[in-house]
Design a protein around this motif. Structure first.
Motif, PDB file in Angstrom:
ATOM      1  N   ASP A 272       0.833  -1.214   0.000  1.00 36.32           N
ATOM      2  CA  ASP A 272       0.000   0.000   0.000  1.00 36.32           C
ATOM      3  C   ASP A 272       0.865   1.261   0.000  1.00 36.32           C
ATOM      4  O   ASP A 272       0.515   2.274  -0.618  1.00 36.32           O
ATOM      5  CB  ASP A 272      -1.033   0.003   1.143  1.00 36.32           C
ATOM      6  CG  ASP A 272      -0.443  -0.300   2.513  1.00 36.32           C
ATOM      7  OD1 ASP A 272       0.793  -0.460   2.629  1.00 36.32           O
ATOM      8  OD2 ASP A 272      -1.237  -0.396   3.477  1.00 36.32           O
ATOM      9  N   GLY A 273       2.037   1.181   0.645  1.00 33.27           N
ATOM     10  CA  GLY A 273       2.949   2.332   0.623  1.00 33.27           C
ATOM     11  C   GLY A 273       3.530   2.573  -0.754  1.00 33.27           C
ATOM     12  O   GLY A 273       4.018   3.659  -1.070  1.00 33.27           O
TER      13      GLY A 273
ATOM     14  N   ASP B 246      -1.600  -5.460  -0.545  1.00 33.37           N
ATOM     15  CA  ASP B 246      -1.397  -5.882   0.844  1.00 33.37           C
ATOM     16  C   ASP B 246      -1.616  -4.632   1.706  1.00 33.37           C
ATOM     17  O   ASP B 246      -0.679  -3.877   2.000  1.00 33.37           O
ATOM     18  CB  ASP B 246       0.032  -6.426   0.985  1.00 33.37           C
ATOM     19  CG  ASP B 246       0.337  -6.899   2.393  1.00 33.37           C
ATOM     20  OD1 ASP B 246      -0.553  -6.810   3.261  1.00 33.37           O
ATOM     21  OD2 ASP B 246       1.474  -7.348   2.624  1.00 33.37           O
TER      22      ASP B 246
ATOM     23  N   ASN C   4      -1.779  -3.163   4.618  1.00 31.11           N
ATOM     24  CA  ASN C   4      -1.465  -3.262   6.052  1.00 31.11           C
ATOM     25  C   ASN C   4      -1.380  -1.882   6.714  1.00 31.11           C
ATOM     26  O   ASN C   4      -1.086  -1.775   7.909  1.00 31.11           O
ATOM     27  CB  ASN C   4      -0.181  -4.072   6.272  1.00 31.11           C
ATOM     28  CG  ASN C   4       1.000  -3.503   5.509  1.00 31.11           C
ATOM     29  OD1 ASN C   4       1.066  -2.299   5.266  1.00 31.11           O
ATOM     30  ND2 ASN C   4       1.933  -4.360   5.129  1.00 31.11           N
TER      31      ASN C   4
ATOM     32  N   LEU D 154       0.668   0.370   6.796  1.00 30.54           N
ATOM     33  CA  LEU D 154       1.969   0.866   7.285  1.00 30.54           C
ATOM     34  C   LEU D 154       3.003   0.831   6.170  1.00 30.54           C
ATOM     35  O   LEU D 154       2.908   0.021   5.249  1.00 30.54           O
ATOM     36  CB  LEU D 154       2.488  -0.004   8.434  1.00 30.54           C
ATOM     37  CG  LEU D 154       1.838   0.113   9.817  1.00 30.54           C
ATOM     38  CD1 LEU D 154       2.508  -0.857  10.774  1.00 30.54           C
ATOM     39  CD2 LEU D 154       1.923   1.530  10.361  1.00 30.54           C
ATOM     40  N   GLN D 155       4.004   1.698   6.281  1.00 27.29           N
ATOM     41  CA  GLN D 155       5.193   1.622   5.434  1.00 27.29           C
ATOM     42  C   GLN D 155       6.397   1.880   6.323  1.00 27.29           C
ATOM     43  O   GLN D 155       6.293   1.684   7.524  1.00 27.29           O
ATOM     44  CB  GLN D 155       5.067   2.566   4.237  1.00 27.29           C
ATOM     45  CG  GLN D 155       4.760   4.009   4.557  1.00 27.29           C
ATOM     46  CD  GLN D 155       4.360   4.752   3.296  1.00 27.29           C
ATOM     47  OE1 GLN D 155       3.189   5.041   3.077  1.00 27.29           O
ATOM     48  NE2 GLN D 155       5.334   5.099   2.470  1.00 27.29           N
TER      49      GLN D 155
ATOM     50  N   LYS E  94       0.232  -5.740   9.505  1.00 29.39           N
ATOM     51  CA  LYS E  94       1.677  -5.896   9.355  1.00 29.39           C
ATOM     52  C   LYS E  94       2.212  -6.613  10.594  1.00 29.39           C
ATOM     53  O   LYS E  94       1.862  -6.278  11.718  1.00 29.39           O
ATOM     54  CB  LYS E  94       2.337  -4.517   9.183  1.00 29.39           C
ATOM     55  CG  LYS E  94       3.639  -4.586   8.391  1.00 29.39           C
ATOM     56  CD  LYS E  94       3.993  -3.271   7.738  1.00 29.39           C
ATOM     57  CE  LYS E  94       5.382  -3.351   7.139  1.00 29.39           C
ATOM     58  NZ  LYS E  94       5.740  -2.167   6.366  1.00 29.39           N
TER      59      LYS E  94
END
Ligand SMILES: Cc1ncc(C[n+]2csc(CCOP(=O)(O)OP(=O)(O)O)c2C)c(N)n1
Ligand SMILES: [Mg+2]
Lengths: 320, 278
Positions: B145-146, B173, B175, B177-178, B237
């Protein structure tokens, strides 16, 4: 060990740490200093910068082309911009933005390529920047700098902030020992820094390869070979007067870089020498044109002889 | 494979991901744990690919754009028999082909990835070739997603819709977060579904750790005939290891010995508490 080559251990940091600390100092006194990141503030050790100067930090997400374009726009409005991203993505993905929006359009962005060369080790070729000197050398109007130690890094960052030209600065992430114990050197882009003097061979190195070159010089001294070691921190504009002088006084010239042997420091030196009728035994040490061996940065250096032993061996072979 | 079997497999996969990251002292832990259930369903339920047909032009393709989660891919490929699992002991070592991103030197890997924003354009080309050659294979692409702010994704999204690539299924995916923190604070890409829908894609959401939902979604490809498929998989994540879940620093954190043992214990416990009825 040669008495004139003493290397101080101790307070050495990574060039990355020096970069981050220097930038914070600059930002404190100058509100026009801006950092632009692409999910790279952690890798760039810039989280503290962002916390201290939130209004001087711009985040664009994972989008390096956008990073450089936005930085160019900010610079066109008088901002002193540091665009920070891993060297591999900054100079490959965003190459056209560097070429057109920064260099050609005269927007003086400071492009900071972190984890340069093979610093990312086993992350592999997608993450290596062994092409950056080559591609940027072919672009007019950009200064290319690879500082070797903490002193050079701090100086280079301060100078970049003041310079009206686009600058590309690249460094790695390992602790770099100081090249000199006592250092009164002046730091100017385009002027090589002589680390140690000797008349037999000139070892012209850049970035993180200067230190192993110095170690090689120490080893060679034990064998009666005196080497000049230069930190050629600026790849462009190249210090051709120093190069010519060294080629005239030494019996051989060796260049060392954490870059492809194609198109980097070595070929820049070779081109100058040949076109000025200066012919000396000459060898380029770098990463050969092949599928780069896998492993850590040190594994890769060792594999290609970018270490004390490998550099010394090349020198001895040339002087035979 | 039944959901119970898939559940067991995912626990084994998670253990192996952690084991090899721990041995290598390097790896992208959080993102491997968030996508592993998706890879599990793709390789053990959905896709027609294995060592036996890997050179067949008719095989389904999997292209992992978020290459950093290579440990998840390597562990699954080893389980599928592409190479002996013991090879992974050399992960990230000198001269090993098992490096920190997918490379085609490793059997079963379709494309060299690692620089984000490359997987989708390559997948579009692969799916387009399938259409041109009247092949039945499908192309599955995993994006982070990042990773979405990379412009190449949106360029490729246009091409995919333009050529009506309903044989292409992108899984995000998601989640949340990155590296730096949440995707929302780094570069907000919401709403992802509306963006892709406006580009001409058919979009579904699933719980990316729910085997039933994942199977169903993949079984329903094409979601809409003539449209590329986007599956937004809502994931966690670090999924499966309590102290890693939703914690930013586990993006590329390597557990200490004690943490490693704790994680293995948690997974062992999950194994013995799998419910009988699904
Ligand atoms: C072009 C490019 N820019 C930057 C990176 C460095 N990088 C690796 S992983 C990552 C974060 C990825 O976040 P996300 O896509 O959300 O992955 P996940 O959360 O699934 O691990 C970044 C910035 C990269 N690999 N490629
Ligand atoms: Mg993510």
């Amino acid at each position: 060990m040669g008495t004139d080559i003493v290397i101080e251990q101790g307070k050495a940091k990574t060039n990355l740490d020096v970069f981050s600390a220097t930038l914070q100092d600059l930002a404190e006194h100058d509100r026009d200093i801006l950092v632009v990141t692409s999910d790279s503030r952690g890798s760039g050790k810039l989280a503290p910068f962002g916390q201290k100067y939130p209004s001087q930090h711009i985040e664009v997400g994972i989008a390096e082309q956008n990073l450089v374009g936005v930085a160019a726009g900010l610079a066109s409005c008088g901002k002193k911009v540091f665009a920070v991203s891993p060297a591999c993505f900054l100079t490959a993905r965003a190459l056209e933005q560097i070429k057109n929006d920064v260099a050609y359009s005269d927007n003086p962005v400071n492009l900071i390529g972190i984890s340069a060369g093979v610093s990312y080790g086993a992350l592999g070729s997608t993450h290596h920047s062994l092409h950056d000197f080559a591609v940027l050398r072919a672009i007019n109007n950009i200064i290319i700098v690879a500082p070797a130690d903490n002193f050079e890094t701090g100086q280079a960052i301060k100078l970049a902030a003041k310079t009206d030209l686009p600058v590309y600065l690249r460094f790695g992430k390992k602790v770099m020992l100081p090249l000199k114990e006592i250092n009164n050197d002046e730091f100017v882009f385009g002027k090589g820094r002589i680390i140690t003097d000797g008349k037999d061979v000139a070892i012209i190195a850049t970035g993180e390869t200067v230190y192993p070159s110095l170690e090689a010089a120490r080893k060679l001294k034990d064998q009666g070979v005196n080497a000049t070691v230069v930190s050629m921190h600026t790849i462009k504009p190249l210090d051709t007067s120093l190069l010519a002088e060294l080629a005239a006084t030494c019996k051989a010239v060796v260049t060392v870089e954490e870059h492809s042997v194609n198109g980097g420091l070595g070929e820049a030196c070779a081109s100058y020498l040949l076109q000025h009728g200066i012919s000396k035994p000459f060898k380029i040490i770098g990463i050969p044109d092949e599928y780069t061996v896998t492993g850590s940065q040190q594994d890769i250096f060792n594999h290609y002889g970018i270490n004390e032993k490998g550099i010394a061996a090349v020198v001895l072979e040339l002087l035979k | 494979m039944t959901e119970k079997e898939l559940t067991k497999k995912s626990i084994e996969y998670r253990k192996n991901i952690l084991k090899y990251i721990f041995y290598a002292n390097a790896g992208h832990t959080g993102g491997s744990l968030s996508c592993i259930d998706i890879l599990n369903v793709l390789y053990n339920h959905t896709m027609n690919v294995g060592p036996e047909n890997f050179s067949s032009p008719d095989r389904d393709r999997y292209i992992q754009s978020k290459g950093h989660s290579v440990e998840a891919l390597f562990v699954v490929l080893a389980d599928k028999g592409f190479f002996p699992e013991a090879d992974l002991n050399t992960l990230c070592k000198y001269k090993s082909h098992y490096i920190g991103h997918p490379t085609r030197k490793v059997k079963g890997v379709e494309q060299n990835t690692g620089a984000l924003g490359h997987g989708l354009p390559i997948s579009v080309g692969t799916a387009l070739a399938g259409k041109l050659d009247n092949k039945k294979y499908r192309v599955f692409t995993l994006l982070g997603d990042g990773e979405l702010p990379e412009g190449s994704n949106w360029e490729a999204a246009l091409t995919a819709a333009h050529y009506k690539l309903d044989n292409l299924c992108v899984v995000i995916d998601h989640n949340k977060l990155q590296i730096t923190g949440t995707t929302e604070e780094v570069c907000n890409t919401n709403p992802i579904d509306a963006k892709f829908e406006s580009f001409g894609w058919a979009v579904k959401h699933v719980d990316g750790h729910n085997f039933h939902e994942l199977k169903d979604a993949f079984d329903s490809i094409p979601f809409v005939a003539g449209k590329p498929n986007l599956l937004i998989a809502h994931t966690v994540k670090g999924k499966g290891i309590s102290y890693m879940e939703n914690v930013t620093k586990w993006h590329h954190g390597v557990p200490s010995e004690k943490q490693y043992e704790e994680a293995v214990a948690e997974l062992d416990n999950a194994m013995i508490t799998i419910p009988d009825d699904f």
